[in-house]
Scaffold this motif. Structure first.
Motif, PDB file in Angstrom:
ATOM      1  N   ILE A   1       0.787  -1.238  -0.161  1.00  0.00           N
ATOM      2  CA  ILE A   1       0.045   0.012  -0.111  1.00  0.00           C
ATOM      3  C   ILE A   1       0.872   1.513  -0.078  1.00  0.00           C
ATOM      4  CG2 ILE A   1      -1.794   1.060   1.284  1.00  0.00           C
ATOM      5  CD1 ILE A   1      -2.854  -1.445   2.363  1.00  0.00           C
ATOM      6  N   GLY A   2       2.010   1.264   0.530  1.00  0.00           N
ATOM      7  CA  GLY A   2       2.784   2.174   0.723  1.00  0.00           C
ATOM      8  C   GLY A   2       3.409   2.646  -0.692  1.00  0.00           C
ATOM      9  N   VAL A   3       3.686   1.628  -1.578  1.00  0.00           N
ATOM     10  CA  VAL A   3       4.072   1.908  -2.993  1.00  0.00           C
ATOM     11  C   VAL A   3       2.826   2.597  -3.660  1.00  0.00           C
ATOM     12  CG1 VAL A   3       4.793   0.659  -5.122  1.00  0.00           C
ATOM     13  CG2 VAL A   3       5.835  -0.031  -3.081  1.00  0.00           C
ATOM     14  N   ILE A   4       1.497   2.242  -3.455  1.00  0.00           N
ATOM     15  CA  ILE A   4       0.679   2.721  -4.184  1.00  0.00           C
ATOM     16  C   ILE A   4       0.316   4.131  -3.839  1.00  0.00           C
ATOM     17  CG2 ILE A   4      -1.987   2.501  -4.253  1.00  0.00           C
ATOM     18  CD1 ILE A   4      -1.874  -0.195  -3.972  1.00  0.00           C
ATOM     19  N   VAL A   5       0.519   4.363  -2.443  1.00  0.00           N
ATOM     20  CA  VAL A   5       0.577   5.837  -1.934  1.00  0.00           C
ATOM     21  C   VAL A   5       1.514   6.813  -2.464  1.00  0.00           C
ATOM     22  CG1 VAL A   5       0.624   7.165  -0.166  1.00  0.00           C
ATOM     23  CG2 VAL A   5      -0.707   5.164   0.288  1.00  0.00           C
ATOM     24  N   LEU A   6       2.704   6.018  -2.639  1.00  0.00           N
ATOM     25  CA  LEU A   6       3.743   6.775  -3.351  1.00  0.00           C
ATOM     26  C   LEU A   6       3.704   7.125  -4.816  1.00  0.00           C
ATOM     27  CD1 LEU A   6       7.065   7.637  -3.316  1.00  0.00           C
ATOM     28  CD2 LEU A   6       7.462   5.255  -4.147  1.00  0.00           C
ATOM     29  N   THR A   7       3.130   6.020  -5.362  1.00  0.00           N
ATOM     30  CA  THR A   7       2.463   6.455  -6.854  1.00  0.00           C
ATOM     31  C   THR A   7       1.306   7.424  -7.097  1.00  0.00           C
ATOM     32  OG1 THR A   7       3.126   4.165  -7.507  1.00  0.00           O
ATOM     33  CG2 THR A   7       1.828   5.187  -9.181  1.00  0.00           C
ATOM     34  N   LEU A   8       0.346   7.193  -6.062  1.00  0.00           N
ATOM     35  CA  LEU A   8      -0.549   8.262  -6.168  1.00  0.00           C
ATOM     36  C   LEU A   8       0.036   9.745  -5.863  1.00  0.00           C
ATOM     37  CD1 LEU A   8      -3.437   6.504  -4.284  1.00  0.00           C
ATOM     38  CD2 LEU A   8      -3.219   7.031  -6.854  1.00  0.00           C
ATOM     39  N   VAL A   9       1.129   9.826  -5.288  1.00  0.00           N
ATOM     40  CA  VAL A   9       1.658  11.389  -4.985  1.00  0.00           C
ATOM     41  C   VAL A   9       2.691  11.587  -6.241  1.00  0.00           C
ATOM     42  CG1 VAL A   9       2.905  12.517  -3.447  1.00  0.00           C
ATOM     43  CG2 VAL A   9       1.209  10.931  -2.425  1.00  0.00           C
ATOM     44  N   PHE A  10       3.576  10.618  -6.335  1.00  0.00           N
ATOM     45  CA  PHE A  10       4.416  11.108  -7.193  1.00  0.00           C
ATOM     46  C   PHE A  10       4.581  10.300  -8.704  1.00  0.00           C
ATOM     47  CE2 PHE A  10       6.471  12.185  -3.197  1.00  0.00           C
ATOM     48  CZ  PHE A  10       6.558  13.498  -3.195  1.00  0.00           C
ATOM     49  N   GLY A  11       3.512   9.771  -8.952  1.00  0.00           N
ATOM     50  CA  GLY A  11       3.430   8.966 -10.330  1.00  0.00           C
ATOM     51  C   GLY A  11       4.295   7.754 -10.339  1.00  0.00           C
ATOM     52  N   ARG A  12       4.887   7.311 -11.635  1.00  0.00           N
ATOM     53  CA  ARG A  12       5.849   5.972 -11.486  1.00  0.00           C
ATOM     54  C   ARG A  12       7.061   6.300 -11.234  1.00  0.00           C
ATOM     55  NH1 ARG A  12       5.119   3.102 -17.521  1.00  0.00           N
ATOM     56  NH2 ARG A  12       6.536   1.827 -16.583  1.00  0.00           N
ATOM     57  N   SER A  13       7.236   6.849  -9.913  1.00  0.00           N
ATOM     58  CA  SER A  13       8.404   7.230  -9.411  1.00  0.00           C
ATOM     59  C   SER A  13       9.166   5.746  -9.002  1.00  0.00           C
ATOM     60  CB  SER A  13       8.575   8.065  -8.198  1.00  0.00           C
ATOM     61  OG  SER A  13       7.525   7.751  -7.258  1.00  0.00           O
ATOM     62  N   TRP A  14       8.428   4.904  -8.471  1.00  0.00           N
ATOM     63  CA  TRP A  14       9.099   3.568  -8.248  1.00  0.00           C
ATOM     64  C   TRP A  14       9.833   2.968  -9.472  1.00  0.00           C
ATOM     65  CZ3 TRP A  14       9.469  -0.727  -4.579  1.00  0.00           C
ATOM     66  CH2 TRP A  14       9.728  -1.711  -5.045  1.00  0.00           C
ATOM     67  N   CYS A  15       9.321   3.017 -10.742  1.00  0.00           N
ATOM     68  CA  CYS A  15      10.078   2.570 -11.780  1.00  0.00           C
ATOM     69  C   CYS A  15      11.293   3.287 -12.054  1.00  0.00           C
ATOM     70  CB  CYS A  15       9.011   2.888 -13.004  1.00  0.00           C
ATOM     71  SG  CYS A  15       7.522   2.049 -12.874  1.00  0.00           S
ATOM     72  N   GLY A  16      11.381   4.647 -12.036  1.00  0.00           N
ATOM     73  CA  GLY A  16      12.482   5.487 -12.165  1.00  0.00           C
ATOM     74  C   GLY A  16      13.334   5.475 -11.200  1.00  0.00           C
ATOM     75  N   TRP A  17      12.876   5.213  -9.811  1.00  0.00           N
ATOM     76  CA  TRP A  17      13.717   5.582  -8.576  1.00  0.00           C
ATOM     77  C   TRP A  17      14.277   4.358  -7.962  1.00  0.00           C
ATOM     78  CZ3 TRP A  17      14.888  10.673  -6.173  1.00  0.00           C
ATOM     79  CH2 TRP A  17      14.553  11.514  -7.057  1.00  0.00           C
ATOM     80  N   LEU A  18      13.396   3.380  -8.055  1.00  0.00           N
ATOM     81  CA  LEU A  18      13.390   2.212  -6.822  1.00  0.00           C
ATOM     82  C   LEU A  18      13.651   0.846  -7.465  1.00  0.00           C
ATOM     83  CD1 LEU A  18      11.154   3.454  -4.000  1.00  0.00           C
ATOM     84  CD2 LEU A  18      13.748   3.474  -4.083  1.00  0.00           C
ATOM     85  N   CYS A  19      12.783   0.569  -8.585  1.00  0.00           N
ATOM     86  CA  CYS A  19      12.686  -0.930  -9.171  1.00  0.00           C
ATOM     87  C   CYS A  19      14.002  -1.279  -9.429  1.00  0.00           C
ATOM     88  CB  CYS A  19      11.896  -0.625 -10.504  1.00  0.00           C
ATOM     89  SG  CYS A  19      11.624  -2.496 -11.367  1.00  0.00           S
ATOM     90  N   PRO A  20      14.362  -2.412  -8.943  1.00  0.00           N
ATOM     91  CA  PRO A  20      15.811  -3.155  -9.285  1.00  0.00           C
ATOM     92  C   PRO A  20      15.965  -3.794 -10.720  1.00  0.00           C
ATOM     93  CG  PRO A  20      14.576  -4.506  -7.849  1.00  0.00           C
ATOM     94  CD  PRO A  20      13.726  -3.217  -8.101  1.00  0.00           C
TER      95      PRO A  20
END
Length: 512
Positions: free
Chosen positions: A67-86
């Motif tokens: 849920i934390g990743v979902i919240v991160l996405t709802l705030v900053f968009g696909r930042s998981w893909c650009g900043w964290l995804c291994p």
């Protein structure tokens, strides 16, 4: 902060996230950290956790981290893909073909047409649709499971082989013998296993990861643009993101941002705007802009729907129909009626629950100290592809180990205590008297009885008089399996000295 500092921060976070992923990967078989820490990356994966919840009709408490990743996405968009995804970070480490300029100075768009972006959404819909029908087969396409499986089954075993081969050659050099022995003691078992662990489908898993990396030569981050179902899920959520990229009206149209964009989402024909569902907030465009005309601002509006590649209602219905059809076809496999006798599951697993919980993450395979757990290929049918099964000829279920259940992020394998695990029956051993050295060749062999770890051994040796070919008599100790005691750990099969198929094999039984 200045843009270059934000870029450095992003790259630092990318590196730390990848190093953390690898550290947890290396720590899994050592059991030096909590197993709830080891499986942290998978519990952060919102697609895997959502699909598992839909398939099992239950919510695993540990999956709340997603849920934390979902919240991160709802705030900053696909930042998981650009900043964290291994996996995204791994792709950035390899050369990629970027958009370049033609002879006239105009940049050209590299890669397939934008409509190809639709495929990641279609894959996402099919995965979630199949999950609604209780099947998680296509979760093998999740990026975290791809990287974990590839490391477990292909890359690390290959690295172990290369290091061992180099040590074998160098240790023969007199003055290198001691340094090589010290080096080997240093890397085992922290980085490499104490003994070589074999894996099935290693070539296939290596080929899949190599193929994803090779697609970078077609277009930068091809996987993220066109195929990644997790990217599709986060992309859909990003349409509601609060922060997004903005281009000033003062933009002079130099197209440097278009050339720099790793996902090719900047549209020169639309004022150099970008789709928030495709933008990974990597900030490369801000660094490339010579006039600082690009910013990232708070803009709480719904992102645009792109008819070129966002799925239409008809395509959504087609995808869901494809999901239902796939599940029906998979379950028409004859193995659903007559399971393979060698479909031996990890301790405590219930077949129906494992199939609706297992996300094919390979965490259990990595944690298994003997390499006994392997990805199923044909044993569990198409629907059970790459779920864990026990292959005793490659390894055995360690009587003093319960790591697989402790590390499983979705409880597909129950988290049993060691005492509970030691009483779980996963199969029964059966002796093939036509292959057994004692039975067929009348030669003493008591390996299976010696290896049995149970306090009251499940293999008994009975002395019998046998007549040899020359007519003489000989007393032989013949092994028998006491099936009421056997739990199917498989060490007898693993240790059987016969070449090829063992004379004693573990099979699924009515009690297993």
């Amino acid at each position: 902060m200045k843009i270059k500092h934000w870029i450095l921060l992003r790259k630092a976070l990318q590196g730390l996230a990848l190093i953390g992923f690898l550290a947890l990967f290396l720590a899994a078989p050592l059991r030096s950290w909590s197993m709830q820490t080891i499986n942290l990356p998978m519990r952060l994966d919102p697609l895997a956790m959502l699909a598992q919840s839909l398939a099992s009709r239950s919510f695993v408490a540990g999956s709340a981290l997603a849920i934390g990743v979902i919240v991160l996405t709802l705030v900053f968009g696909r930042s998981w893909c650009g900043w964290l995804c291994p996996l995204g970070t791994v792709l950035d480490l390899f050369p990629s073909k970027k958009a370049s300029r033609s002879s006239s100075g105009e940049p050209y768009r590299l890669g397939p047409r934008g409509s190809w972006r639709r495929w990641k959404y279609i894959l996402l819909l099919v995965i979630l649709g199949m999950a609604l029908f209780g099947s998680l087969t296509l979760l093998f396409l999740d990026p975290l499971t791809i990287l974990e499986r590839s490391l477990t089954a292909a890359i690390w075993p290959a690295l172990d082989r290369m290091v061992t081969a180099a040590e074998t050659v160098l240790v023969r050099v007199p003055f290198l013998e001691e340094p090589i022995m010290k080096f080997d003691a240093l890397v085992r078992p922290i980085l490499l296993p104490e003994r070589f662990i074999y894996s099935r489908s290693a070539v296939l898993f290596a080929f899949i990861l190599a193929g994803i990396i090779a697609l970078n030569m077609v277009a930068r981050r091809f996987w993220c643009r066109y195929l990644c179902p997790l990217g599709g899920f986060l992309g859909f959520l990003s349409k509601f993101a609060l922060f997004r990229r903005r281009v000033s009206e003062d933009c002079k149209g130099c197209k440097l941002c278009f050339t720099a964009c790793p996902t090719g989402t900047i549209d020169p024909e639309n004022g150099y705007a970008s789709d928030p569902a495709e933008c990974t907030l990597c900030l490369d465009c801000l660094e490339a802009c010579p006039r600082s005309d690009i910013t990232v601002n708070l803009e709480p509006v719904l992102g645009p729907w792109k008819p070129d590649y966002d799925p239409s209602r008809r395509q959504v219905l087609y995808s869901l129909a494809a999901a239902a059809t796939s599940v029906a076809i998979f379950r028409s496999d004859w193995l659903h009626l007559q399971p393979s006798p060698f479909q031996v599951r990890p301790p405590g697993s219930i077949e129906s629950e494992l199939m609706s919980h297992c996300v094919r993450c390979a965490e259990c395979l990595r944690a298994c100290p003997t390499g006994a757990l392997q990805p199923a290929i044909s044993e569990a049918g198409i629907e059970g592809l790459w779920t864990p099964i026990l292959l005793p000829r490659l390894g055995y279920c360690d009587f003093a180990c319960n790591a697989c259940g402790q590390v499983c992020p979705t409880q597909a394998i129950p988290a049993l205590s060691l005492e509970e695990k030691q009483t779980q029956v996963i199969g029964k051993a059966y002796i093939d008297e036509n292959r057994c050295i004692a039975w067929a060749d009348h030669t003493d062999c008591i390996v299976c009885e010696e290896m049995c770890p149970l306090p009251e051994k499940a293999i008994q040796l009975d002395e019998q008089q046998v007549t040899l070919s020359d007519g003489s008599q000989k007393t032989i100790k013949l092994p028998h399996v006491l099936r009421e005691r056997c739990i199917g750990c498989g060490i007898c099969e693993y240790k059987c000295p016969l070449v090829g198929e063992a004379a004693i094999r573990v099979r699924v039984s009515a009690q297993g």
